[in-house]
Scaffold this motif. Sequence first.
Motif, PDB file in Angstrom:
ATOM      1  N   PHE A  72       0.587  -1.193   0.153  1.00  0.00           N
ATOM      2  CA  PHE A  72       0.160   0.037   0.293  1.00  0.00           C
ATOM      3  C   PHE A  72       0.994   1.482  -0.356  1.00  0.00           C
ATOM      4  CE2 PHE A  72      -3.411  -3.126   0.999  1.00  0.00           C
ATOM      5  CZ  PHE A  72      -4.799  -2.816   0.378  1.00  0.00           C
ATOM      6  N   PHE A 121      -0.914  -0.991   7.577  1.00  0.00           N
ATOM      7  CA  PHE A 121      -2.191  -0.800   6.477  1.00  0.00           C
ATOM      8  C   PHE A 121      -1.552   1.188   7.196  1.00  0.00           C
ATOM      9  CE2 PHE A 121      -5.823   2.681   5.498  1.00  0.00           C
ATOM     10  CZ  PHE A 121      -5.852   2.029   4.513  1.00  0.00           C
ATOM     11  N   THR A 217      -2.084  -2.187  -6.166  1.00  0.00           N
ATOM     12  CA  THR A 217      -1.903  -2.260  -4.797  1.00  0.00           C
ATOM     13  C   THR A 217      -1.726  -3.563  -4.564  1.00  0.00           C
ATOM     14  OG1 THR A 217      -2.196   0.184  -3.887  1.00  0.00           O
ATOM     15  CG2 THR A 217      -2.572  -2.524  -2.523  1.00  0.00           C
TER      16      THR A 217
END
Length: 502
Positions: A72, A121, A217
């Motif tokens: 990410f 994340f 991604t």
Amino acid sequence: MTASDTLANRSARGSGPSPGLILAFVCMGQFMVFTDVSIVNLALPSIQSGLGMSDVSLNYIVTAYATVLGGFLLLGGRLADTYGRRRLIQIGFAVFALASLVSGLAENGTMLIASRAVQGFGAALITPAALAILTNTFSEGPERNRALGVWGSLSGIASIAGVILGGVLADGPGWEWIFWINVPIGLGAALLAPRVLPESRAAERGRFDTPGAVTLTSGLLLLIFTLGEATTVGWATVRTLGSLAGVVVLLAAFLAIESRSASPIMPLRIFRLKTMRVANISAVLVFGTFGALFFFASLFMQQAFGYSPLKAGFAYVPLAVSVAVGAGVASGLVTRIAARTVVMTGLGLTIAGLLLMWRAPAGGGYAADLLAPFILLGLGCGMVFVTLQIAAFVGVSDKEAGVGAGLINTSQEAGGALGLAVVATIAYSNIGSELAGTGGDPDKITAVHEAANHDAFLAAAALGTLALLIVATLMPRRKDPSEAVRSEDASETVKSPEGQAR
């Protein structure tokens, strides 16, 4: 007026945060992110005992964080450029802190692995936004080089500090605290960010490239996961080959989308900057080398030298000090000599250290067999990390600083996963049958582990040598890399057959 000009004017009037305070804040975030890459390594036995996890599932505690972080990063960089870098840092810190809280409260392995993925994340939102703020705060040249020297050194130091801290906390208050220690830091940073950081974003927001973000991604996540899994399921299996085919399809789709998108998540023109292009290719190999080093050095000290996890963690201290020294040397040298020379010197030290580790005998002494290679590896690590960070931003505009930050960090994370997967495959190719043939003899078991780790160090040295060859042949020889950028830009302006510039 650029963000750095605005900040300088505000600081001169005493009405805004100083560049030094901004640097300290973003480096704190970088340190927290990279510490958590390695902090669980020495705590894994305690986690396994506490949650009743299997040996196989322990691997996912490490890879869940690194996989999501690497997958990410580019998306995080583009989100920061589009919606505001300070805003993304605040969101990232909050997500990271809450995921850390859940990790410490985990009642089973599945809950812990899932929360570690959410941590990754949050980290992917923090890192590119923080690096973009840093590059916008300090103008290109010696000022930015010094700031990136501090930033780059933290990547190596934090990874080693994480190993040490994980051993201390696991043997002390308990493994839960390797996660809970992030909660007050993360929430405090999210609340403090508006007082310390200036807001910045790309001047033209345009439309957000959702198809590009999804395909890129997804492709990176699948690639990093496949590389990690290949060490256990094998490279020639249908699962691995099918996953790699899926990666090719996704990344090809991404390139097709980016070539046609009005507002691409990763403008392909950014790869016209030769220094940045070579820096990212080199980063893949360099971080593959160091990722394999830290993994196998930890195992080598415990399996071949008989160190406890805590003792193995503290054995890294000279390496950590050497990283800081190497980073300081590099940040000073890169303003006076070509980045190419600095990177080549650092890689030479790294290769020498790995070859010494390759020859270190099982049951040897720390001072005689590990101290010298650790010092060489630390110096090389610091010099290479810092210089590649600086080179990756030469010629990158403020508008695309977040993309540049996401790209170099993606290269680092993907490189670490790739290098470890390749080296582990080489080191462990026949270890199952070799261990079965020991008959449980402790000396023979130690000999098998010694041989496997020696193979790993030699393979890592080969990766470092490949990186050295790429840097020597492709990286610009000029003292000032910006001259190369200007030359490349000039070469782009050529005449077409009709006599029109293009």
